[in-house]
Scaffold this motif. Sequence first.
Motif, PDB file in Angstrom:
ATOM      1  N   TRP A 114       3.905  -8.857  -9.125  1.00 28.89           N
ATOM      2  CA  TRP A 114       4.982  -9.732  -9.591  1.00 28.89           C
ATOM      3  C   TRP A 114       6.342  -9.033  -9.556  1.00 28.89           C
ATOM      4  O   TRP A 114       7.352  -9.608  -9.977  1.00 28.89           O
ATOM      5  CB  TRP A 114       4.684 -10.206 -11.006  1.00 28.89           C
ATOM      6  N   GLY A 115       6.371  -7.819  -9.072  1.00 27.25           N
ATOM      7  CA  GLY A 115       7.622  -7.082  -8.989  1.00 27.25           C
ATOM      8  C   GLY A 115       7.542  -6.057  -7.876  1.00 27.25           C
ATOM      9  O   GLY A 115       6.452  -5.730  -7.376  1.00 27.25           O
ATOM     10  N   LEU A 116       8.688  -5.548  -7.462  1.00 27.68           N
ATOM     11  CA  LEU A 116       8.766  -4.490  -6.470  1.00 27.68           C
ATOM     12  C   LEU A 116       9.271  -3.228  -7.158  1.00 27.68           C
ATOM     13  O   LEU A 116      10.400  -3.199  -7.660  1.00 27.68           O
ATOM     14  CB  LEU A 116       9.733  -4.872  -5.344  1.00 27.68           C
ATOM     15  N   PRO A 117       8.460  -2.178  -7.232  1.00 29.86           N
ATOM     16  CA  PRO A 117       8.937  -0.917  -7.812  1.00 29.86           C
ATOM     17  C   PRO A 117      10.196  -0.469  -7.088  1.00 29.86           C
ATOM     18  O   PRO A 117      10.307  -0.604  -5.856  1.00 29.86           O
ATOM     19  CB  PRO A 117       7.768   0.043  -7.565  1.00 29.86           C
ATOM     20  N   PHE A 118      11.154   0.073  -7.848  1.00 33.48           N
ATOM     21  CA  PHE A 118      12.452   0.401  -7.246  1.00 33.48           C
ATOM     22  C   PHE A 118      12.858   1.855  -7.471  1.00 33.48           C
ATOM     23  O   PHE A 118      13.464   2.476  -6.602  1.00 33.48           O
ATOM     24  CB  PHE A 118      13.523  -0.539  -7.802  1.00 33.48           C
ATOM     25  N   ASP A 119      12.569   2.403  -8.628  1.00 34.91           N
ATOM     26  CA  ASP A 119      12.883   3.808  -8.893  1.00 34.91           C
ATOM     27  C   ASP A 119      12.010   4.292 -10.044  1.00 34.91           C
ATOM     28  O   ASP A 119      11.386   3.490 -10.733  1.00 34.91           O
ATOM     29  CB  ASP A 119      14.368   4.009  -9.212  1.00 34.91           C
ATOM     30  N   GLY A 120      11.960   5.592 -10.242  1.00 33.33           N
ATOM     31  CA  GLY A 120      11.142   6.096 -11.341  1.00 33.33           C
ATOM     32  C   GLY A 120      11.248   7.594 -11.511  1.00 33.33           C
ATOM     33  O   GLY A 120      12.002   8.278 -10.809  1.00 33.33           O
ATOM     34  N   GLU A 121      10.462   8.077 -12.457  1.00 35.00           N
ATOM     35  CA  GLU A 121      10.384   9.513 -12.671  1.00 35.00           C
ATOM     36  C   GLU A 121       9.062   9.847 -13.351  1.00 35.00           C
ATOM     37  O   GLU A 121       8.398   8.970 -13.920  1.00 35.00           O
ATOM     38  CB  GLU A 121      11.551  10.034 -13.505  1.00 35.00           C
ATOM     39  N   THR A 122       8.684  11.106 -13.260  1.00 36.48           N
ATOM     40  CA  THR A 122       7.485  11.597 -13.912  1.00 36.48           C
ATOM     41  C   THR A 122       7.870  12.656 -14.938  1.00 36.48           C
ATOM     42  O   THR A 122       8.988  13.153 -14.950  1.00 36.48           O
ATOM     43  CB  THR A 122       6.526  12.229 -12.891  1.00 36.48           C
ATOM     44  N   THR A 123       6.924  12.992 -15.780  1.00 34.22           N
ATOM     45  CA  THR A 123       7.112  14.056 -16.752  1.00 34.22           C
ATOM     46  C   THR A 123       6.509  15.336 -16.196  1.00 34.22           C
ATOM     47  O   THR A 123       5.364  15.348 -15.754  1.00 34.22           O
ATOM     48  CB  THR A 123       6.432  13.699 -18.087  1.00 34.22           C
ATOM     49  N   GLY A 124       7.294  16.413 -16.211  1.00 28.85           N
ATOM     50  CA  GLY A 124       6.842  17.692 -15.677  1.00 28.85           C
ATOM     51  C   GLY A 124       7.188  18.846 -16.589  1.00 28.85           C
ATOM     52  O   GLY A 124       7.625  18.654 -17.733  1.00 28.85           O
ATOM     53  N   LEU A 125       7.003  20.050 -16.097  1.00 25.03           N
ATOM     54  CA  LEU A 125       7.238  21.267 -16.878  1.00 25.03           C
ATOM     55  C   LEU A 125       8.459  22.012 -16.350  1.00 25.03           C
ATOM     56  O   LEU A 125       8.543  22.328 -15.163  1.00 25.03           O
ATOM     57  CB  LEU A 125       6.009  22.182 -16.800  1.00 25.03           C
ATOM     58  N   ASP A 164       0.807  -1.219   0.000  1.00 25.66           N
ATOM     59  CA  ASP A 164       0.000   0.000   0.000  1.00 25.66           C
ATOM     60  C   ASP A 164       0.841   1.272   0.000  1.00 25.66           C
ATOM     61  O   ASP A 164       0.317   2.361  -0.257  1.00 25.66           O
ATOM     62  CB  ASP A 164      -0.941   0.020   1.207  1.00 25.66           C
ATOM     63  N   ASP A 165       2.125   1.145   0.292  1.00 23.14           N
ATOM     64  CA  ASP A 165       2.993   2.324   0.330  1.00 23.14           C
ATOM     65  C   ASP A 165       3.495   2.713  -1.063  1.00 23.14           C
ATOM     66  O   ASP A 165       3.994   3.808  -1.255  1.00 23.14           O
ATOM     67  CB  ASP A 165       4.178   2.082   1.274  1.00 23.14           C
ATOM     68  N   TYR A 166       3.368   1.810  -2.024  1.00 25.56           N
ATOM     69  CA  TYR A 166       3.816   2.134  -3.375  1.00 25.56           C
ATOM     70  C   TYR A 166       2.836   3.089  -4.058  1.00 25.56           C
ATOM     71  O   TYR A 166       1.615   2.985  -3.882  1.00 25.56           O
ATOM     72  CB  TYR A 166       3.954   0.874  -4.219  1.00 25.56           C
ATOM     73  N   VAL A 167       3.368   3.996  -4.843  1.00 25.01           N
ATOM     74  CA  VAL A 167       2.550   4.892  -5.652  1.00 25.01           C
ATOM     75  C   VAL A 167       1.668   4.038  -6.568  1.00 25.01           C
ATOM     76  O   VAL A 167       2.125   3.037  -7.125  1.00 25.01           O
ATOM     77  CB  VAL A 167       3.447   5.828  -6.487  1.00 25.01           C
ATOM     78  N   ASP A 168       0.420   4.439  -6.702  1.00 20.79           N
ATOM     79  CA  ASP A 168      -0.538   3.634  -7.462  1.00 20.79           C
ATOM     80  C   ASP A 168      -0.050   3.301  -8.871  1.00 20.79           C
ATOM     81  O   ASP A 168      -0.194   2.166  -9.337  1.00 20.79           O
ATOM     82  CB  ASP A 168      -1.879   4.359  -7.545  1.00 20.79           C
ATOM     83  N   GLY A 169       0.518   4.291  -9.565  1.00 17.43           N
ATOM     84  CA  GLY A 169       0.983   4.051 -10.926  1.00 17.43           C
ATOM     85  C   GLY A 169       2.048   2.979 -11.002  1.00 17.43           C
ATOM     86  O   GLY A 169       2.046   2.145 -11.919  1.00 17.43           O
ATOM     87  N   PHE A 170       2.943   2.953 -10.031  1.00 18.79           N
ATOM     88  CA  PHE A 170       4.007   1.947 -10.041  1.00 18.79           C
ATOM     89  C   PHE A 170       3.490   0.577  -9.623  1.00 18.79           C
ATOM     90  O   PHE A 170       3.988  -0.445 -10.089  1.00 18.79           O
ATOM     91  CB  PHE A 170       5.178   2.394  -9.179  1.00 18.79           C
ATOM     92  N   ARG A 171       2.491   0.560  -8.760  1.00 19.95           N
ATOM     93  CA  ARG A 171       1.855  -0.724  -8.439  1.00 19.95           C
ATOM     94  C   ARG A 171       1.174  -1.291  -9.684  1.00 19.95           C
ATOM     95  O   ARG A 171       1.198  -2.501  -9.921  1.00 19.95           O
ATOM     96  CB  ARG A 171       0.818  -0.545  -7.327  1.00 19.95           C
ATOM     97  N   THR A 172       0.580  -0.410 -10.474  1.00 23.52           N
ATOM     98  CA  THR A 172      -0.060  -0.847 -11.715  1.00 23.52           C
ATOM     99  C   THR A 172       0.949  -1.492 -12.640  1.00 23.52           C
ATOM    100  O   THR A 172       0.682  -2.525 -13.261  1.00 23.52           O
ATOM    101  CB  THR A 172      -0.739   0.341 -12.423  1.00 23.52           C
ATOM    102  N   PHE A 173       2.129  -0.891 -12.747  1.00 25.34           N
ATOM    103  CA  PHE A 173       3.180  -1.437 -13.609  1.00 25.34           C
ATOM    104  C   PHE A 173       3.496  -2.891 -13.273  1.00 25.34           C
ATOM    105  O   PHE A 173       3.748  -3.701 -14.161  1.00 25.34           O
ATOM    106  CB  PHE A 173       4.474  -0.624 -13.451  1.00 25.34           C
ATOM    107  N   VAL A 174       3.539  -3.220 -11.991  1.00 25.81           N
ATOM    108  CA  VAL A 174       4.017  -4.547 -11.576  1.00 25.81           C
ATOM    109  C   VAL A 174       2.879  -5.511 -11.236  1.00 25.81           C
ATOM    110  O   VAL A 174       3.126  -6.592 -10.702  1.00 25.81           O
ATOM    111  CB  VAL A 174       4.979  -4.434 -10.374  1.00 25.81           C
ATOM    112  N   THR A 175       1.650  -5.113 -11.534  1.00 23.33           N
ATOM    113  CA  THR A 175       0.492  -5.950 -11.234  1.00 23.33           C
ATOM    114  C   THR A 175      -0.049  -6.610 -12.495  1.00 23.33           C
ATOM    115  O   THR A 175      -0.208  -5.966 -13.532  1.00 23.33           O
ATOM    116  CB  THR A 175      -0.623  -5.122 -10.570  1.00 23.33           C
ATOM    117  N   TRP A 176      -0.315  -7.888 -12.398  1.00 23.82           N
ATOM    118  CA  TRP A 176      -0.965  -8.623 -13.483  1.00 23.82           C
ATOM    119  C   TRP A 176      -1.913  -9.639 -12.860  1.00 23.82           C
ATOM    120  O   TRP A 176      -1.578 -10.312 -11.885  1.00 23.82           O
ATOM    121  CB  TRP A 176       0.065  -9.345 -14.358  1.00 23.82           C
TER     122      TRP A 176
END
Length: 439
Positions: free
Chosen positions: A157-168, A140-152
């Motif tokens: 099936w995976g543990l989110p480890f790092d990432g980035e977003t697109t900004g201005l 539940d501590d993972y950001v929803d978008g990253f949980r979506t990435f690793v969910t099937w």
Amino acid sequence: MRNHGSWTAPAIIMLALATVLSLSACGSEAKNANTDLGKGTGAVKDPASPQTVTFFSWVGNEPQMKKMAAEFHKKHPNITIKFENAPAEQAQQVLSTRIAGNTAPDVAYINASDTSDYAARGALVDLGNYMSRSEVVKPDDYVDGFRTFVTWNGRMWGLPFDGETTGLFYRTDRFKEAGIDGPPKTWDEFRAAAEKLTDVPNGKYGFEMFASEAAYYYYPWLHQAGGEPLTKDGKDIAFDSPAGRTAAAFYVDLAKYSPKDYLNSNSYDGRVAFAKGDVAMYVAGAWFAGTLADEYPKIEGKWAAAPLPEGAAGCKTTLAGDSLVMFNQTKVSDAAWLWMEFLSQPDNLAAWTYKTEGTLLPPTKSLLDGDDLAKEKPVLKPFADLMQCGVASTVANPKYPRVETILNEELSKAIYGDQTAAEALDSAAQQGRAILARG
């Protein structure tokens, strides 16, 4: 994604999409799959005798990763981490070949967007039981978008480890000269600012666009308008919906505020125009902050970052990131989990992301919302705030990379003025549906 220099987030996403094709060729990869891996109760214990965990990635030679492996070995003396490295641009192909040949590693660091593809083909270990036994990993501590990435199929099936977003990114000096108080917060404000900041006779522009990456930079606007690239089942085109058309019309129209000489650039090469002050606004991932700091230190204090302006669907942005996965060909699953769990400790996630010279963000809400991130790396705060708005799709249609190539070409033509945004979507959708319909 880490320290890729000119290997930008868009390029990574394009690669991730393209490798779906190679993944699809793997079929049911793991011939010796063990569906009992991870079963048990209580805290996972260290092995009684020495074991080696193979770790496949393109980051195994990085000092921080080596340091964490050494610290792990001190804590778990019977477990040795063996790094198996491949260049980032070749990693997915190499990994897919190894899986098909039953020589998969125990653990791998992969593009998060590929996790569901491997899971759908029976190559990964369902981490649910391991997570339920862990005091460190909290789903539940993972950001929803990253949980979506690793969910099937409803499971992780995976543990989110790092990432980035697109900004201005925006030039504060240009904004001050134009009498604009701060970054735009809505589409209307964004368009108005771009127009006010554009002075073609004097070579000054409000925004910068990249026709070579037209599809990638269309996606944030598409999501903000409430649209999606594909339908939820992944079987039909959705970017030509009313929301998609609204987004494309707005996006393509911004070309009038962009320097024509840079339209054929990519987002990395086009950084020069922003650094020179010829362009006042620039949409990119957090990697751009590191690039500006490293390559253009003289403009420090003349630029800032902010969340993307919001559309009708509210705050939405694209995500990119990496995850840790365990392959079910492993013979040392408990030891492999202990390594994954160790890397997922908050202090290690912080050390790997914002407490380095890089610009990656941790995938957990607790770290993103904490005071430490803003203190250690203030420039990343807007991107951290955007994590809650991140959109991640696990639709895995192996034919979509070809569709996206066409979408990119058609939107590029519209940006150059050779056709309208609507014509671009119509053409891309027609060709895309033909591709999806083929057996």
